[in-house]
Design a protein around this motif. Structure first.
Motif, short mmCIF file in Angstrom:
data_model
loop_
_atom_site.label_atom_id
_atom_site.label_comp_id
_atom_site.label_asym_id
_atom_site.label_seq_id
_atom_site.Cartn_x
_atom_site.Cartn_y
_atom_site.Cartn_z
N UNK A 51 7.24 22.23 -1.56
CA UNK A 51 6.70 22.45 -0.86
C UNK A 51 4.50 22.65 -0.77
N UNK A 52 4.93 21.78 -2.38
CA UNK A 52 3.34 22.11 -2.84
C UNK A 52 3.04 20.19 -3.36
N UNK A 63 10.60 -3.09 -12.05
CA UNK A 63 10.83 -4.59 -12.37
C UNK A 63 9.63 -5.22 -11.74
N UNK A 64 8.89 -4.80 -11.08
CA UNK A 64 7.33 -6.21 -10.63
C UNK A 64 6.39 -5.18 -10.33
N UNK A 65 5.42 -5.65 -10.53
CA UNK A 65 4.08 -4.70 -9.82
C UNK A 65 4.26 -6.19 -7.95
N UNK A 66 4.28 -7.24 -8.68
CA UNK A 66 3.97 -8.13 -7.27
C UNK A 66 4.68 -7.01 -5.95
N UNK A 67 5.80 -6.58 -6.52
CA UNK A 67 6.99 -5.83 -5.49
C UNK A 67 6.31 -5.03 -4.27
N UNK A 68 5.34 -4.91 -4.66
CA UNK A 68 4.52 -3.19 -4.32
C UNK A 68 5.29 -2.66 -2.96
N UNK A 69 6.43 -1.94 -3.84
CA UNK A 69 7.90 -0.98 -3.56
C UNK A 69 7.48 -0.14 -4.68
N UNK A 70 7.25 1.01 -3.90
CA UNK A 70 7.33 2.20 -4.16
C UNK A 70 7.94 3.41 -3.31
N UNK A 71 7.66 5.11 -3.89
CA UNK A 71 8.19 6.70 -2.96
C UNK A 71 7.08 6.99 -2.93
N UNK A 72 7.79 7.76 -2.49
CA UNK A 72 6.57 8.91 -1.91
C UNK A 72 7.91 10.25 -1.64
N UNK A 73 7.87 11.43 -2.47
CA UNK A 73 8.19 12.66 -2.06
C UNK A 73 7.47 13.53 -1.49
N UNK A 74 7.97 14.02 -0.30
CA UNK A 74 6.41 14.83 0.55
C UNK A 74 6.79 15.89 0.79
N UNK A 75 6.21 17.16 0.65
CA UNK A 75 6.57 18.53 1.51
C UNK A 75 6.69 17.93 2.83
N UNK A 76 7.84 18.72 3.63
CA UNK A 76 8.44 18.39 4.65
C UNK A 76 6.83 18.94 5.85
N UNK A 77 5.98 19.86 5.91
CA UNK A 77 4.71 19.13 6.57
C UNK A 77 4.49 18.15 6.81
N UNK A 78 4.08 17.27 5.66
CA UNK A 78 3.33 16.43 5.09
C UNK A 78 3.62 14.96 6.22
N UNK A 80 4.92 12.88 8.32
CA UNK A 80 5.27 13.26 10.03
C UNK A 80 3.85 12.71 9.59
N UNK A 81 2.58 13.41 9.54
CA UNK A 81 1.11 12.71 9.26
C UNK A 81 1.23 11.40 7.83
N UNK A 82 2.17 11.35 6.64
CA UNK A 82 1.74 10.43 5.71
C UNK A 82 2.66 9.79 6.35
N UNK A 83 3.67 9.24 7.23
CA UNK A 83 4.49 8.31 7.63
C UNK A 83 3.22 7.60 9.00
N UNK A 84 3.16 8.20 9.72
CA UNK A 84 1.39 7.90 10.44
C UNK A 84 0.99 7.56 9.91
N UNK A 85 0.15 7.35 8.98
CA UNK A 85 -1.11 6.96 7.31
C UNK A 85 -0.31 5.95 7.28
N UNK A 86 0.74 5.21 6.59
CA UNK A 86 1.14 4.26 6.46
C UNK A 86 0.98 3.90 7.12
N UNK A 87 1.17 3.79 8.10
CA UNK A 87 2.67 3.08 9.53
C UNK A 87 0.78 1.56 10.25
#
Ligand SMILES: Cc1ncc(COP(=O)(O)O)c(C=O)c1O
Length: 225
Positions: A51-52, A63-78, A80-87
């Motif tokens: 949660x923190x 694999x390769x930097x040029x793929x530009x794929x990563x991931x993010x495990x976020x506290x549930x409270x964040x 929705x805002x993170x998804x919107x910021x990425x969009x």
């Protein structure tokens, strides 16, 4: 610049306690945890306080930097805002590339690739350590337990840029820590020795060619001092 220092358990707990007290979040940039050579990968902070902690991972190193794929495990409270910021920031990541990566992971081939690469990088890492022990035994090394580079501590008063220039004159490319410091400071003198894409033989030959420069840190041309 990641220096390869592992946060001790009590400091991990202190950090999380601080985040709770301050209602703050910790960002854990777990960007090359897969490549650890001395033990099993260290558990993520995120596992201690989901949660923190915002935990960030990437395939840039595996694999390769040029793929530009990563991931993010976020506290549930964040989430929705993170998804919107990425969009808003980039309007999305290519779906086909993500599906291909998902297939690679689900099939077990991503894990196999990581195991194979860990062995390969581990051997390069040991070669670097052995070559330095032979040709520049006084140079202290840190950050070798994981990742793709070691930090070589040049003697106090050594001239980082002179060592780099002298190594270049011997056709060996070295990189200084000053370029990685926000301040650009050249003190204390350190080298960042990357071994990720250098074959073992080239590592041994390269260190053999510049070992005397590292040990003395004076950057003389050619001969040992
Ligand atoms: C400290 C650090 N975090 C993360 C990354 C990975 O960044 P990205 O996934 O944007 O390529 C790097 C790449 O070198 C890095 O040095």
């Amino acid at each position: 610049m990641a220096t390869g220092v592992l946060l001790a358990p009590e400091r991990r707990h202190a950090l999380l306690a601080w985040a709770r007290r301050r209602d703050a979040y910790v960002i854990e940039d777990d960007y090359d945890a897969e490549f650890r050579y001395d033990r099993e990968p260290v558990g993520a902070l995120q596992g201690l306080a989901a949660d923190r902690v915002v935990s960030i991972g990437t395939v840039s190193k595996s694999l390769a930097p040029a793929l530009r794929i990563g991931w993010l495990l976020s506290p549930p409270a964040l989430t929705a805002p993170l998804t919107e910021a990425k969009r808003i920031a980039d309007r999305g990541t290519p779906t086909l590339d993500q599906l291909a990566l998902a297939r690679l992971i689900e099939s077990g081939r991503y894990d196999r690739h990581l195991r194979r690469m860990r062995t390969l990088y581990g051997a390069r890492c040991r070669t670097l350590r052995a070559a330095l022990a032979e040709h520049a035994p006084k140079v202290r090394l840190t950050g070798l337990a994981a990742g793709f580079h070691a930090v070589a501590h040049l003697p106090d008063g050594a001239d980082e840029s002179a060592v780099i220039a002298a190594a270049r004159a011997r056709r060996v490319g070295l990189y200084g820590m000053s370029a990685c410091r926000a301040s650009g400071d050249s003190e204390p003198p350190r080298l960042v020795l990357g071994f990720g894409d250098v074959p073992e033989r080239a590592i041994a030959e390269g260190i053999g060619a510049v070992g005397d420069l590292l040990g003395h840190g004076r950057g003389s041309k050619g001969t040992s001092i």
